[in-house]
Scaffold this motif. Structure first.
Motif, PDB file in Angstrom:
ATOM      1  N   THR A 125      30.245  32.188  38.031  1.00 18.76           N
ATOM      2  CA  THR A 125      29.428  32.994  37.415  1.00 18.76           C
ATOM      3  C   THR A 125      29.077  31.832  35.769  1.00 18.76           C
ATOM      4  N   THR A 168      27.469  30.372  43.887  1.00 19.81           N
ATOM      5  CA  THR A 168      26.718  30.287  42.589  1.00 19.81           C
ATOM      6  C   THR A 168      25.163  29.685  42.885  1.00 19.81           C
ATOM      7  N   VAL A 201      28.126  36.955  30.659  1.00 23.40           N
ATOM      8  CA  VAL A 201      29.197  36.958  31.224  1.00 23.40           C
ATOM      9  C   VAL A 201      29.678  34.986  30.494  1.00 23.40           C
ATOM     10  N   TRP A 240      29.818  43.353  36.028  1.00 27.46           N
ATOM     11  CA  TRP A 240      29.583  42.728  36.027  1.00 27.46           C
ATOM     12  C   TRP A 240      28.828  42.720  37.589  1.00 27.46           C
TER      13      TRP A 240
END
Length: 766
Positions: free
Chosen positions: A278, A308, A667, A693
């Motif tokens: 994140t 990511t 986050v 999350w």
């Protein structure tokens, strides 16, 4: 009725009684019937009674399609009266208010959120409601929900109720809530856990047809999402094991920084790389190893690029693509529901054909235009839609409408409305004509925008110059002179536009309404400042009088001036589209936000059950001061929950739980909360934060962003050929159904007639 099934599957061949009337009232639009009991297929009933029942039923069939409601409900006069009452604005608003009240009880119930701060170091003892207060309010809400489910069940009938999972769940949730409520009362409100708090969001879900469709689409999308999450987990595990091999414990303590902080054991290494996914701990997680050797950065860069920027974006694309496909199927059902309601209205009106004197052959295939116009005058819908449908019906040649043309009439519901502004007033005086020419000219708006920009720049300059001064050192005289000058211009501009367009013409522009409201507020505040403080050059900062100081009033004026600058938005096409997209999101995508509210609510309640009071506050404020001043031997790890003073973020009450969940969803530094609750509770607490999350940030936020893009693209495609003035006049009625309208396949005539024959309560004579 918002029953999830569109229609029942079986056909009830018993004759249908269309109700009994007790009143002789002759208004067909009234919910009361006329005369004795009568059926539409009963030849013995009076012609005027049958005519009334046809009209009464058709009104409801036409009222359902604009809201995409199902027509699968009883059609006798008593049921239609109940249906009309149930879907009246006051009943629906009352039901929505009841749902809001029962959900809001979580803020008041123990542990109460009624404190000015959630920081346990400074939080006073919250006000706790006496036992029985919130329970009495909840009991009233449960009684209303019982009446609601009873009305819905009666309208659709017992057979349909037995196959409707949402209504059965509704009854079970109410029953479970009543049982849990009784346990609370019997224990005098000293129970540890209230199970009904966890199931309260069901009341919100079941009240929205689109929210139920959205939830169904999410459920069907989960297998595809799970496959990508599995690939993401595989990527995470692979790099975790490689990382533990690259960063083992060394005999040289100076080289153990990466191992000590992030790769000490498997759970810590896994959570460290999960947070890196994140980007919340980047580049912190890389710095200890990177400081030893440049090559270590390749490991972290590869992990971020693959995870990511590739897998996470791929997950977003899959979530949107799969969800969009399932949502398209639900929209298809809604469109069929609308077409079915319109077709049912046509069939009922066809049965009225012989009453109007037409042949039996005519009444099967056509509807008399005057009959349709009479019906439309009694239907409750937006006036511009009603007028558009009636205008299109009057233009049908021959005075009769067939089934296909009848369906096309209601295509007006999917069209955007072009708002026509009133004509400008005609003045005889040459002076007024000259003023009108100035006030209605486009350049006046341009000059007004430039002046508004200059006003904002002046305020910004003064704020920069006075940023280091305290309030007593500020010179408000020059600020007041500047504000008065600009406000005087705003007033002149507003008067010129009123003269140029006329009063009605001025109010027909939303930009003018926005501008005028702020101008009046600014003028009123400025007059109040003059009357209260009487500012002069000799006394630029008079003493405070009343509750609000002069500086606070000046700040309020400046804030209004800054907000007034938003008037430039409608003058720029792209900005106008963006602003209208935001408005449409608030109006028409409430179902998607509603699901997120439900998830927030459930996770907040579970978080309170698991972590209430888990993190103890420091012993006293004196200790906090010593720590901040570094006067004690108490040491804290840099970047930890304690060192960052994240004390207000906790699960000690419902409001603070919602804020903490939002912080995790964003986050940024979410690993701080996960680490703190891991230290104070167990390692298993990580599952709670990781699941939140995944639910909020990975799935729902990405889905919401994708729908924003869909909404904006839909509007942009429709308005790219329009001018700025046309965009301002265009009233977009963007809904989720319209966003996907062009991809929906229209049902055939045979499909509509087949489903109408399967209607449990509607029995036509042919």
């Amino acid at each position: 009725m918002e029953a999830e099934p569109l229609l029942g599957g079986s056909t009830n061949r018993a004759s249908v009684d269309y109700g009994t009337g007790d009143s002789s009232h002759s208004d067909p639009g009234s919910p009361r019937t006329r005369g004795a009991s009568c059926s539409v297929t009963d030849d013995s009933c009076r012609v005027e009674d049958r005519n009334f029942l046809y009209i009464f039923h058709t009104v409801f069939n036409i009222r359902c399609p604009p809201q995409y409601r199902s027509i699968n409900h009883k059609v006798d006069s008593g049921s239609l009266r109940l249906y009309r009452w149930y879907y009246s604005r006051i009943c629906q608003w009352g039901l929505g208010l009841t749902i809001a009240v029962v959900l809001a009880l979580a803020f008041v119930e123990k542990p109460s959120s009624i404190t000015y701060t959630s920081d346990p170091r400074f939080r006073p003892d919250p006000w706790e409601p006496p036992c029985g207060l919130t329970e009495a309010i909840e009991l009233i809400c449960l009684c209303i929900f019982t009446l609601d489910v009873a009305a819905k069940s009666y309208l659709i009938g017992w057979d349909e109720f037995c196959i409707n999972k949402w209504l059965i769940g509704y009854v079970l949730i109410i029953a479970a809530s009543v049982i849990d409520w009784a346990i609370t009362v019997s224990m005098l409100c000293h129970e540890t856990i209230r199970v009904r708090r966890l199931i309260r969001p069901f009341f919100l879900l079941q009240n929205s047809s689109l929210m139920k469709k959205t939830l169904k689409c999410i459920k069907r999308t989960l297998p595809e999402i799970a496959s990508v999450i599995l690939l993401l987990a595989l990527h995470l595990c692979l790099f975790t094991m490689v990382g533990m091999l690259i960063f083992p414990r060394s005999e040289d303590k100076e080289k153990n920084g990466e191992w000590e902080a992030y790769f000490r054991n498997l759970p810590r290494a896994l959570s460290s790389l999960l947070v890196l996914l994140t980007t919340a701990n980047n580049p912190d997680v890389m710095v200890p190893a990177y400081s030893l050797h440049r090559g270590y950065s390749i490991f972290f860069i590869l992990f971020s690029v693959c995870g990511t920027y590739i897998l996470m974006n791929l997950l977003t694309a899959i979530i949107y693509n799969q969800f969009r496909g399932y949502l398209l199927l639900s929209v298809q059902t809604s469109i069929i529901r609308r077409r079915l309601g319109i077709r049912a209205a046509f069939e009922v009106l066809c049965c009225q054909g012989p009453i109007n004197g037409s042949s039996s052959e005519d009444h099967v295939e056509r509807v008399h235009v005057p009959t349709l116009l009479e019906i439309m005058r009694k239907v409750k819908m937006k006036s511009y839609y009603r007028q558009a449908i009636m205008k299109a019906a009057e233009q049908v040649p021959g005075g009769f409408i067939d089934g296909e043309a009848f369906q096309r009439l209601f295509d007006e519901l999917d069209k955007d409305i072009i708002k026509e502004h009133p004509l400008k007033p005609e003045y005889r005086s040459p002076v007024l004509q000259w003023i009108q020419k100035i006030g209605s000219h486009y350049y006046l708006t341009v000059v007004g925008n430039v002046v508004a920009l200059a006003n904002v720049l002046c305020i910004s300059t003064i704020l920069v110059l006075d940023s280091e001064k305290i309030v007593s050192q500020r010179d408000d005289y020059y600020m007041e002179v500047i504000n008065c000058t600009f406000i005087l211009y705003y007033l002149i501009e507003m008067v010129l536009k009123m003269i140029g367009f006329g009063w009605k013409g001025y109010l027909s522009y939303r930009n003018n309404i926005f501008d005028g409201v702020f101008t009046v507020l600014l003028l009123g505040l400025q007059i109040s400042i003059f009357v209260t403080y009487k500012i002069s050059y000799e006394n630029p900062t008079p003493a405070q009088k009343g509750v609000i100081s002069m500086w606070e009033m000046v700040r309020l004026v400046n804030m209004f001036i800054v907000f007034r600058f938003l008037r430039v938005i409608p003058e720029i096409k792209l900005m106008a589209l963006v602003a209208s997209t935001l408005v449409d999101l608030v109006k028409n995508l409430r179902a998607f936000a509603g699901i997120l509210v439900v998830v927030y609510y459930v996770y907040a309640i579970i978080g309170m059950w698991l972590f209430h009071g888990a993190i103890p506050a420091p012993a006293g404020s004196s200790l906090v001061v010593e720590i901040m001043n570094s006067t004690s031997n108490f040491t804290m790890e840099c970047g930890s929950y304690e060192q960052l003073e994240y004390w207000p973020n906790n699960f000690d009450d419902f409001a603070s739980s919602l804020v903490l969940l939002y912080d995790v969803m964003v986050v940024n530094n979410w690993q701080v909360f996960m680490d703190a609750y891991t230290r104070y509770t167990t390692e298993w607490s990580k599952l709670y934060f990781v699941s939140w999350w995944l639910t909020s940030s990975v799935m729902w936020v990405n889905l919401f962003v994708a729908l924003i893009l869909e909404n904006f693209t839909y509007k942009w495609d429709k308005s790219h050929a329009l001018s700025v003035s046309d965009v301002e006049r265009m009233r977009y009625e963007t809904t989720v159904q319209l966003m996907f309208r062009e991809h929906v396949q229209e049902p055939t005539e045979e499909e509509l007639l087949t489903q109408l024959r399967q209607h449990r309560h509607l029995h036509l004579s042919r």
